[in-house]
Design a protein around this motif. Structure first.
Motif, PDB file in Angstrom:
ATOM      1  N   SER A  51     -12.964 -13.214 -16.572  1.00  0.00           N
ATOM      2  CA  SER A  51     -13.721 -12.823 -15.399  1.00  0.00           C
ATOM      3  C   SER A  51     -14.873 -13.667 -15.214  1.00  0.00           C
ATOM      4  CB  SER A  51     -14.335 -11.542 -15.562  1.00  0.00           C
ATOM      5  OG  SER A  51     -14.735 -11.498 -17.047  1.00  0.00           O
ATOM      6  N   LYS A  52     -15.020 -14.806 -15.952  1.00  0.00           N
ATOM      7  CA  LYS A  52     -16.172 -15.826 -15.827  1.00  0.00           C
ATOM      8  C   LYS A  52     -15.658 -17.088 -15.407  1.00  0.00           C
ATOM      9  CE  LYS A  52     -19.152 -13.984 -19.596  1.00  0.00           C
ATOM     10  NZ  LYS A  52     -18.804 -14.096 -21.265  1.00  0.00           N
ATOM     11  N   GLU A  53     -14.527 -17.184 -15.016  1.00  0.00           N
ATOM     12  CA  GLU A  53     -13.830 -18.441 -14.508  1.00  0.00           C
ATOM     13  C   GLU A  53     -12.901 -18.258 -13.348  1.00  0.00           C
ATOM     14  OE1 GLU A  53     -13.913 -22.369 -16.503  1.00  0.00           O
ATOM     15  OE2 GLU A  53     -13.794 -20.378 -17.712  1.00  0.00           O
ATOM     16  N   THR A  54     -12.939 -18.962 -12.249  1.00  0.00           N
ATOM     17  CA  THR A  54     -12.296 -18.822 -11.046  1.00  0.00           C
ATOM     18  C   THR A  54     -11.478 -20.126 -10.592  1.00  0.00           C
ATOM     19  OG1 THR A  54     -13.822 -17.330 -10.137  1.00  0.00           O
ATOM     20  CG2 THR A  54     -12.145 -17.697  -8.787  1.00  0.00           C
ATOM     21  N   PRO A  55     -10.057 -20.192 -10.515  1.00  0.00           N
ATOM     22  CA  PRO A  55      -9.488 -21.383 -10.116  1.00  0.00           C
ATOM     23  C   PRO A  55      -9.958 -21.687  -8.737  1.00  0.00           C
ATOM     24  CG  PRO A  55      -7.802 -19.690 -10.871  1.00  0.00           C
ATOM     25  CD  PRO A  55      -9.196 -19.009 -10.692  1.00  0.00           C
ATOM     26  N   PRO A  56     -10.268 -23.007  -8.648  1.00  0.00           N
ATOM     27  CA  PRO A  56     -11.043 -23.541  -7.534  1.00  0.00           C
ATOM     28  C   PRO A  56     -10.104 -23.564  -6.305  1.00  0.00           C
ATOM     29  CG  PRO A  56     -11.464 -25.097  -9.441  1.00  0.00           C
ATOM     30  CD  PRO A  56     -10.342 -23.958  -9.746  1.00  0.00           C
ATOM     31  N   GLU A  57     -10.683 -23.571  -5.122  1.00  0.00           N
ATOM     32  CA  GLU A  57      -9.948 -23.575  -3.892  1.00  0.00           C
ATOM     33  C   GLU A  57     -10.012 -24.962  -3.430  1.00  0.00           C
ATOM     34  OE1 GLU A  57     -11.686 -19.847  -1.606  1.00  0.00           O
ATOM     35  OE2 GLU A  57      -9.934 -20.273  -0.589  1.00  0.00           O
ATOM     36  N   ASP A  58      -8.825 -25.614  -3.280  1.00  0.00           N
ATOM     37  CA  ASP A  58      -8.751 -26.813  -2.490  1.00  0.00           C
ATOM     38  C   ASP A  58      -7.271 -26.902  -1.815  1.00  0.00           C
ATOM     39  OD1 ASP A  58      -9.005 -29.584  -1.574  1.00  0.00           O
ATOM     40  OD2 ASP A  58      -8.689 -30.232  -3.584  1.00  0.00           O
ATOM     41  N   MET A  59      -7.247 -26.669  -0.624  1.00  0.00           N
ATOM     42  CA  MET A  59      -5.879 -26.416   0.188  1.00  0.00           C
ATOM     43  C   MET A  59      -4.971 -25.886  -0.597  1.00  0.00           C
ATOM     44  SD  MET A  59      -6.049 -30.714   1.690  1.00  0.00           S
ATOM     45  CE  MET A  59      -4.900 -30.040   2.946  1.00  0.00           C
ATOM     46  N   GLY A  60      -5.219 -24.636  -1.214  1.00  0.00           N
ATOM     47  CA  GLY A  60      -4.657 -24.086  -2.196  1.00  0.00           C
ATOM     48  C   GLY A  60      -5.273 -23.535  -3.264  1.00  0.00           C
ATOM     49  N   VAL A  61      -4.989 -23.344  -4.381  1.00  0.00           N
ATOM     50  CA  VAL A  61      -6.021 -23.013  -5.662  1.00  0.00           C
ATOM     51  C   VAL A  61      -5.543 -24.330  -6.805  1.00  0.00           C
ATOM     52  CG1 VAL A  61      -6.272 -20.571  -5.148  1.00  0.00           C
ATOM     53  CG2 VAL A  61      -4.131 -21.318  -6.547  1.00  0.00           C
ATOM     54  N   LEU A  62      -6.673 -24.441  -7.461  1.00  0.00           N
ATOM     55  CA  LEU A  62      -6.049 -25.430  -8.392  1.00  0.00           C
ATOM     56  C   LEU A  62      -6.346 -24.825  -9.885  1.00  0.00           C
ATOM     57  CD1 LEU A  62      -8.482 -28.431  -7.283  1.00  0.00           C
ATOM     58  CD2 LEU A  62      -6.043 -28.123  -6.524  1.00  0.00           C
ATOM     59  N   PRO A  63      -5.412 -25.262 -10.760  1.00  0.00           N
ATOM     60  CA  PRO A  63      -5.546 -24.479 -12.234  1.00  0.00           C
ATOM     61  C   PRO A  63      -6.611 -24.992 -12.756  1.00  0.00           C
ATOM     62  CG  PRO A  63      -3.770 -26.472 -12.062  1.00  0.00           C
ATOM     63  CD  PRO A  63      -4.378 -26.276 -10.485  1.00  0.00           C
ATOM     64  N   VAL A  64      -7.270 -24.053 -13.555  1.00  0.00           N
ATOM     65  CA  VAL A  64      -8.681 -24.296 -14.431  1.00  0.00           C
ATOM     66  C   VAL A  64      -8.162 -25.137 -15.398  1.00  0.00           C
ATOM     67  CG1 VAL A  64     -10.209 -23.166 -15.894  1.00  0.00           C
ATOM     68  CG2 VAL A  64      -9.602 -22.091 -13.655  1.00  0.00           C
ATOM     69  N   SER A  65      -9.050 -26.353 -15.612  1.00  0.00           N
ATOM     70  CA  SER A  65      -9.016 -27.284 -16.721  1.00  0.00           C
ATOM     71  C   SER A  65      -9.811 -26.785 -18.169  1.00  0.00           C
ATOM     72  CB  SER A  65      -9.796 -28.530 -16.551  1.00  0.00           C
ATOM     73  OG  SER A  65      -9.084 -29.115 -15.293  1.00  0.00           O
ATOM     74  N   VAL A  66      -8.852 -26.536 -18.862  1.00  0.00           N
ATOM     75  CA  VAL A  66      -9.642 -26.198 -20.303  1.00  0.00           C
ATOM     76  C   VAL A  66      -8.648 -26.980 -21.386  1.00  0.00           C
ATOM     77  CG1 VAL A  66     -10.211 -23.822 -19.855  1.00  0.00           C
ATOM     78  CG2 VAL A  66      -7.916 -24.119 -20.262  1.00  0.00           C
ATOM     79  N   HIS A  67      -9.514 -27.328 -22.356  1.00  0.00           N
ATOM     80  CA  HIS A  67      -9.055 -28.034 -23.408  1.00  0.00           C
ATOM     81  C   HIS A  67      -7.904 -28.887 -23.033  1.00  0.00           C
ATOM     82  CE1 HIS A  67     -10.976 -25.045 -26.088  1.00  0.00           C
ATOM     83  NE2 HIS A  67     -10.557 -23.939 -24.970  1.00  0.00           N
ATOM     84  N   GLY A  68      -8.220 -29.900 -22.046  1.00  0.00           N
ATOM     85  CA  GLY A  68      -7.474 -30.921 -21.736  1.00  0.00           C
ATOM     86  C   GLY A  68      -6.089 -30.597 -20.820  1.00  0.00           C
ATOM     87  N   LEU A  69      -5.954 -29.336 -20.476  1.00  0.00           N
ATOM     88  CA  LEU A  69      -4.837 -28.709 -19.923  1.00  0.00           C
ATOM     89  C   LEU A  69      -4.958 -28.147 -18.671  1.00  0.00           C
ATOM     90  CD1 LEU A  69      -4.257 -25.580 -20.486  1.00  0.00           C
ATOM     91  CD2 LEU A  69      -3.513 -26.612 -22.633  1.00  0.00           C
ATOM     92  N   LYS A  70      -4.220 -27.915 -17.751  1.00  0.00           N
ATOM     93  CA  LYS A  70      -4.156 -27.210 -16.274  1.00  0.00           C
ATOM     94  C   LYS A  70      -3.809 -25.806 -16.724  1.00  0.00           C
ATOM     95  CE  LYS A  70      -4.337 -31.165 -13.418  1.00  0.00           C
ATOM     96  NZ  LYS A  70      -3.854 -31.790 -12.232  1.00  0.00           N
ATOM     97  N   PHE A  71      -4.593 -25.003 -16.515  1.00  0.00           N
ATOM     98  CA  PHE A  71      -4.325 -23.535 -16.875  1.00  0.00           C
ATOM     99  C   PHE A  71      -4.231 -22.658 -15.702  1.00  0.00           C
ATOM    100  CE2 PHE A  71      -5.720 -19.357 -18.869  1.00  0.00           C
ATOM    101  CZ  PHE A  71      -4.730 -18.969 -19.061  1.00  0.00           C
ATOM    102  N   MET A  72      -3.106 -21.870 -15.406  1.00  0.00           N
ATOM    103  CA  MET A  72      -3.197 -20.709 -14.354  1.00  0.00           C
ATOM    104  C   MET A  72      -2.751 -19.526 -14.890  1.00  0.00           C
ATOM    105  SD  MET A  72      -4.008 -19.698 -11.502  1.00  0.00           S
ATOM    106  CE  MET A  72      -4.067 -20.470  -9.774  1.00  0.00           C
ATOM    107  N   SER A  73      -3.425 -18.498 -14.559  1.00  0.00           N
ATOM    108  CA  SER A  73      -3.127 -17.066 -14.934  1.00  0.00           C
ATOM    109  C   SER A  73      -3.419 -16.007 -14.010  1.00  0.00           C
ATOM    110  CB  SER A  73      -3.587 -16.769 -16.373  1.00  0.00           C
ATOM    111  OG  SER A  73      -3.515 -15.476 -16.407  1.00  0.00           O
ATOM    112  N   LEU A  74      -2.703 -15.044 -13.852  1.00  0.00           N
ATOM    113  CA  LEU A  74      -2.866 -13.754 -12.945  1.00  0.00           C
ATOM    114  C   LEU A  74      -4.384 -13.214 -13.565  1.00  0.00           C
ATOM    115  CD1 LEU A  74      -1.590 -12.882 -10.320  1.00  0.00           C
ATOM    116  CD2 LEU A  74      -0.847 -10.941 -11.894  1.00  0.00           C
ATOM    117  N   ALA A  75      -4.593 -13.310 -14.797  1.00  0.00           N
ATOM    118  CA  ALA A  75      -5.833 -12.664 -15.356  1.00  0.00           C
ATOM    119  C   ALA A  75      -7.012 -13.055 -14.591  1.00  0.00           C
ATOM    120  CB  ALA A  75      -5.830 -13.162 -17.004  1.00  0.00           C
TER     121      ALA A  75
END
Ligand SMILES: Nc1ncnc2c1ncn2[C@@H]1O[C@H](COP(=O)(O)OP(=O)(O)O)[C@@H](O)[C@H]1O
Ligand SMILES: Nc1ncnc2c1ncn2[C@@H]1O[C@H](COP(=O)(O)OP(=O)(O)O)[C@@H](O)[C@H]1O
Ligand SMILES: [Mg+2]
Ligand SMILES: [Mg+2]
Ligand SMILES: [Mg+2]
Ligand SMILES: [Mg+2]
Ligand code: NI
Ligand code: NI
Ligand SMILES: [Zn+2]
Ligand SMILES: [Zn+2]
Lengths: 239, 131, 239, 131
Positions: free
Chosen positions: A69-93
């Motif tokens: 609830s504290k993070e949102t995938p950024p919008e950029d001509m779509g959505v970008l996965p969230v960068s955490v611990h050196g990886l790109k992460f996407m989740s419905l959560a």
């Protein structure tokens, strides 16, 4: 006409390999394996993505220690996965604020297509997919829409789980399996039963009672014996 | 602005259809825009037009049609419109990206069930295409 | 018009209570709990049924030691559950010959309705339902078509599982939960987190390394500590 | 003879519909019988007629219509008929009880996928009902 199927392969154009962690039975360690695998690849400085497709019960974010609830995938001509611990992460959560999503299969199928149609991964050496247990909409969609995908099947040594692996081998999905991880193995376990499936054994991981304490702490998780075993499996997979 | 991604999907699908038939012009294209996803039609139209231009595809008539959202409760059988469900304002952003997450934020006004089916008006799709 | 919904309640008319064993996460012990619960009720000489609704990955027959390809539910103005170990047992495995059934949600929903429409249980004190993990078609169908059903939620002490229980509490299904079983608890586990859910605790079951040997052997299973714990839960549930 | 259970379902559904409207006669009832389930139409008709008699419901025209089974492969998009799929004879009995188990015993003749959707001709349902 549904506009999403064609764009899915477009979105994965620069992704070298897609590996989906699967099992007929739940609770065998798919989420922990998928998350640790992605973290381990990031440690190797490879561009890697992790997509949680356990749509009605996502939990990779718990392993990664991400508060959805504290993070949102950024919008950029779509959505970008969230960068955490050196990886790109996407989740419905990120969109359910971590709450449960009671959803029938048709809805799960729609979520799959929408997530894959709008997420821009960019260039990745590997994209790891965490999946729900069983052989339902998500697994069938992965097989249909991600042609080159490899399945990493996870099982425990329990008869209930090995039986489910034997069944997977006999379905049309069996041909996708690139290897098996036996997880939570008890002392002295010998993988005799696996022979029948014809699958390649990647590694046997013991049950580690202290692993629970590492959930939510990727740094600690990467230092465990569990992570070393995952590294073993990766060496076999990537060579 | 993730509308751009949706526009790419539409254009990719249409171009796939055209290239199979060896043509590059469309007489009429209707895009249905489901109410639930509350897509910005202006941005979507702009993006679709730009992308077709970039692909060298000519579309004589491009129409976007709003499709009202209709839901049926699988528990009690009643049907509902979007405004009946009272989805909280701050949930609309999440639904904009993945329409199915409306299940988290709403209940059937009659019986409280979350087992609602969306009968129409979910998201963006190609309503009709004439060469 | 689908003729099945109305007949479902007709088929369950003489069933006093229906208990569905559920969890958001897999591998927490639903199948073992459901099967042992049914066996324990049969031991008490109560007329009891067990229905495996984990449609794409049924496994109650493995716990009961039933070879699904060697047995067929008899036909009699419908189908009759198979009598084993003093209980009435029905599973899709009888029709799939124990093989995997890759199936989307819409198909799962159809299987649910067909199974419940044709199976004649007769008079039962209790019908126990084993279910797939997550909150998909089966769980939603149970809630819609079996009005009086009670959910027994199973969880392990792991954060990944308790988190999923917390989420269940917040859905419209939360109100169906008649109690929680904490399974595979480690030594010294204190059920603090459960407080937040408001659910009633039925029993805490330790992890028993020797349980695996009892799969397929109901006689042995009923003599275990695990079965004693299930009996504890039943005492609370039935009183 | 589990056809009797299917007949009970039909009669229960029709009676539920009638009692809501306070009537006990039906001008015309059409029952669709999907090819996949290979239901014995003679037994089904006999059971339905007996059960309606027992309930005191009069049905002037009772028609059973065979519905051919059509499948679509979700992997390659092709459509198939039942005879294309080559379902083994000894699997037909299981499919007769639970049509969905055909997924276990068949593959798409083109691409080998088990992800086949049944578009029509699955099982028994009420096609139309006129008072
Ligand atoms: N090798 C292991 N040793 C100890 N605990 C483990 C191991 N692998 C997984 N676990 C734990 O088992 C539970 C189930 O794992 P999870 O990854 O959530 O499985 P799945 O995704 O298949 O449902 C979790 O609590 C996880 O932390
Ligand atoms: N209390 C327990 N102690 C030891 N093993 C257990 C216990 N409960 C369940 N198991 C084992 O854990 C695995 C998962 O149990 P299962 O009943 O199949 O879970 P689910 O149906 O929720 O997926 C099985 O191998 C089962 O034998
Ligand atoms: Mg998981
Ligand atoms: Mg926005
Ligand atoms: Mg189970
Ligand atoms: Mg027969
Ligand atoms: Ni947007
Ligand atoms: Ni029959
Ligand atoms: Zn309702
Ligand atoms: Zn095909």
């Amino acid at each position: 006409m549904d506009p999403r199927p064609l764009i899915i392969s477009e979105r994965l154009k620069e992704v070298k390999r897609v590996l989906a962690v699967v099992s007929g039975k739940g609770g065998v360690g798919k989420t922990l394996v998928a998350s640790t695998m992605a973290l381990a690849l990031a440690e190797r400085r490879m561009p890697v993505g992790l997509l949680d497709l356990d749509v009605t019960n996502p939990s990779c974010h718990v392993v990664l220690g991400v508060e959805p609830s504290k993070e949102t995938p950024p919008e950029d001509m779509g959505v970008l996965p969230v960068s955490v611990h050196g990886l790109k992460f996407m989740s419905l959560a990120f969109y359910t604020r971590g709450e449960a999503l009671p959803l029938r299969g048709a809805g799960v199928d729609d979520v799959f297509k929408e997530l894959l149609a709008i997420t821009r991964w960019g260039m990745l050496e590997a994209l790891i997919l965490d999946t729900p247990p069983g052989f339902g909409d998500v697994i069938l969609d992965i097989a249909n829409y991600i042609p080159g995908v490899g399945f990493i099947a996870v099982t425990t040594p329990s008869r209930l789980s090995v039986e489910s692996l034997r069944r997977l081998a006999k379905t049309h999905l069996g041909g996708r399996v690139v290897g098996v991880i036996v997880n939570m193995a008890w002392k002295g376990y010998i993988p005799e039963d696996l022979g029948k499936t014809g699958f390649k054994l990647l590694t046997i991981i013991p049950y580690y009672p202290d692993l629970e304490a590492c959930l939510g702490n990727p740094g600690m998780l990467l230092k465990t014996e569990f992570a070393k075993k995952i590294d073993e499996a990766l060496n076999l997979l990537l060579k | 602005m993730h509308e751009w991604a949706l526009a790419e999907a539409i254009v990719e699908a249409v171009c796939g259809y055209l290239s199979k038939r060896g043509v590059n012009r469309v007489a009429s294209l209707k895009v249905a825009v489901g109410e639930l996803q509350s897509v910005d039609e202006g941005i979507l139209r702009f993006a679709v037009e730009e992308l077709f231009k970039g692909r060298g595809v000519e579309v004589s008539s491009l129409v976007f049609e709003k499709e009202p959202a209709v839901f049926r409760c699988n528990s009690c059988g009643r049907t509902w419109r979007l405004e009946d469900l009272g989805i909280p304002e701050d949930a609309r952003e999440a639904i904009h990206f993945i329409p199915e997450v409306f299940h988290v934020f709403t209940r059937c006004p009659h019986c409280g069930s979350q087992d609602l089916e969306i009968i129409q008006g979910r998201g963006v799709y190609i309503g009709s295409l004439e060469l």
